[in-house]
Design a protein around this motif. Sequence first.
Motif, PDB file in Angstrom:
ATOM      1  N   PHE A 154       0.831  -1.206   0.000  1.00 33.31           N
ATOM      2  CA  PHE A 154       0.000   0.000   0.000  1.00 33.31           C
ATOM      3  C   PHE A 154       0.864   1.255   0.000  1.00 33.31           C
ATOM      4  O   PHE A 154       0.710   2.139  -0.835  1.00 33.31           O
ATOM      5  N   LEU A 155       1.793   1.301   0.980  1.00 33.64           N
ATOM      6  CA  LEU A 155       2.573   2.529   1.146  1.00 33.64           C
ATOM      7  C   LEU A 155       3.440   2.808  -0.078  1.00 33.64           C
ATOM      8  O   LEU A 155       3.610   3.953  -0.474  1.00 33.64           O
ATOM      9  N   GLU A 156       3.955   1.738  -0.687  1.00 36.27           N
ATOM     10  CA  GLU A 156       4.802   1.943  -1.866  1.00 36.27           C
ATOM     11  C   GLU A 156       3.980   2.563  -3.007  1.00 36.27           C
ATOM     12  O   GLU A 156       4.404   3.523  -3.641  1.00 36.27           O
ATOM     13  N   THR A 157       2.778   1.998  -3.227  1.00 39.75           N
ATOM     14  CA  THR A 157       1.956   2.504  -4.345  1.00 39.75           C
ATOM     15  C   THR A 157       1.426   3.896  -4.040  1.00 39.75           C
ATOM     16  O   THR A 157       1.538   4.814  -4.860  1.00 39.75           O
ATOM     17  N   ILE A 158       0.863   4.063  -2.844  1.00 42.86           N
ATOM     18  CA  ILE A 158       0.265   5.367  -2.509  1.00 42.86           C
ATOM     19  C   ILE A 158       1.368   6.423  -2.401  1.00 42.86           C
ATOM     20  O   ILE A 158       1.244   7.529  -2.920  1.00 42.86           O
ATOM     21  N   GLY A 159       2.476   6.032  -1.747  1.00 42.31           N
ATOM     22  CA  GLY A 159       3.559   6.975  -1.471  1.00 42.31           C
ATOM     23  C   GLY A 159       4.191   7.564  -2.724  1.00 42.31           C
ATOM     24  O   GLY A 159       4.677   8.693  -2.716  1.00 42.31           O
TER      25      GLY A 159
END
Length: 331
Positions: free
Chosen positions: A115-120
């Motif tokens: 999640f964090l990789e894509t959203i970030g």
Amino acid sequence: MNEQVVLDVKDLHVSLPSMRGVVGAVNGISMQITEGKVLGLVGESGCGKSITCLSLLGLTKEEGWVIAGVAKIQGKNLLTLGPEEIRKIRGKEIAIIMQNPLTAFNPLMTIEQHFLETIGSHLLLSKKEGRNLAGRYLEYTGLSQPSKLLKQYPFQLSGGMIQRVMIAIALALEPKVLIADEPTTSLDVTVQRQILCQLARLKEKVRTGILLVSHDLGVIAQMADEVAVMYCGCIVERAPVERLFNQPLHPYTKALMASKPKMQKKTLQAIGGQAPSLLNFDGGCPFFERCHEKSCCCSHYKQELVQYDDKHWVGCAKFAVKQRMLYYEPA
Ligand SMILES: Nc1ncnc2c1ncn2[C@@H]1O[C@H](COP(=O)(O)OP(=O)(O)O)[C@@H](O)[C@H]1O
Ligand SMILES: [Mg+2]
């Protein structure tokens, strides 16, 4: 309201090498995805729906595959962008929900890291804000205990859960274009309903243009504004949803509609024969062998969509001949 085309695909071809020759998996399809509208893509298994979806995001660049045509998003041709450029566009401009989501997850990363990789890479959020956003979208897709789930690895989740995590990641970025390849096929009907509601919310609130691939005509009838029918890598008919269901023109669409299960019908009507091999596809009518309405002009017909009226297009010799008789002088 003005309808803006958010993804414009023209003459997309995808061919793959094989031991016996070139396989024409996608044979010159064109379609437009409009802001705030759902274009349904239907057709039997193996007709090239997934390859179409993956090609649009540059996810089919395997050795020997030839991808040609134009797929324009905000003036850029997705098919010619380099890996770095397409990475910037994927996620926020165009997102995909894949048919086989497990292959898209890294087994060494937790759901939170995914999640964090894509959203970030698209939104400026702190870790805590990212986590809250992830939790909210996981709940939207019907997954309970999001904080526990975020700490887990993909292999610890069932197929249906992974599917929903992938949907949550795609929805969280509120993309301009969403390609949803059989997004609810592996889910039970109550979860399917939740997911379809989320897609409808994205369409209404964010005005995302959605390409919804499904072999479930019920889902298409409920969700789509317009429908394209695919057969052997070609689009054979395109029309607004009600028109397509009430007045199908192409013999394949008619057969597809007749094979829909109905309460009062005891036996299902299968489409006779088999789809032809796509090896060295010659550009003729791919439904010729199975068609009950064929005539002498069909064997020379080059597969192309002709306009039946302002919103209805069909790729059948019967209509092409009528059009040419109306508009062209015979040579
Ligand atoms: N990685 C691949 N290598 C070779 N052939 C493939 C590959 N993926 C799909 N195909 C072939 O391309 C055609 C279209 O497949 P696909 O797009 O997955 O169909 P659909 O999604 O409509 O069921 C099929 O004939 C399939 O066998
Ligand atoms: Mg598929």
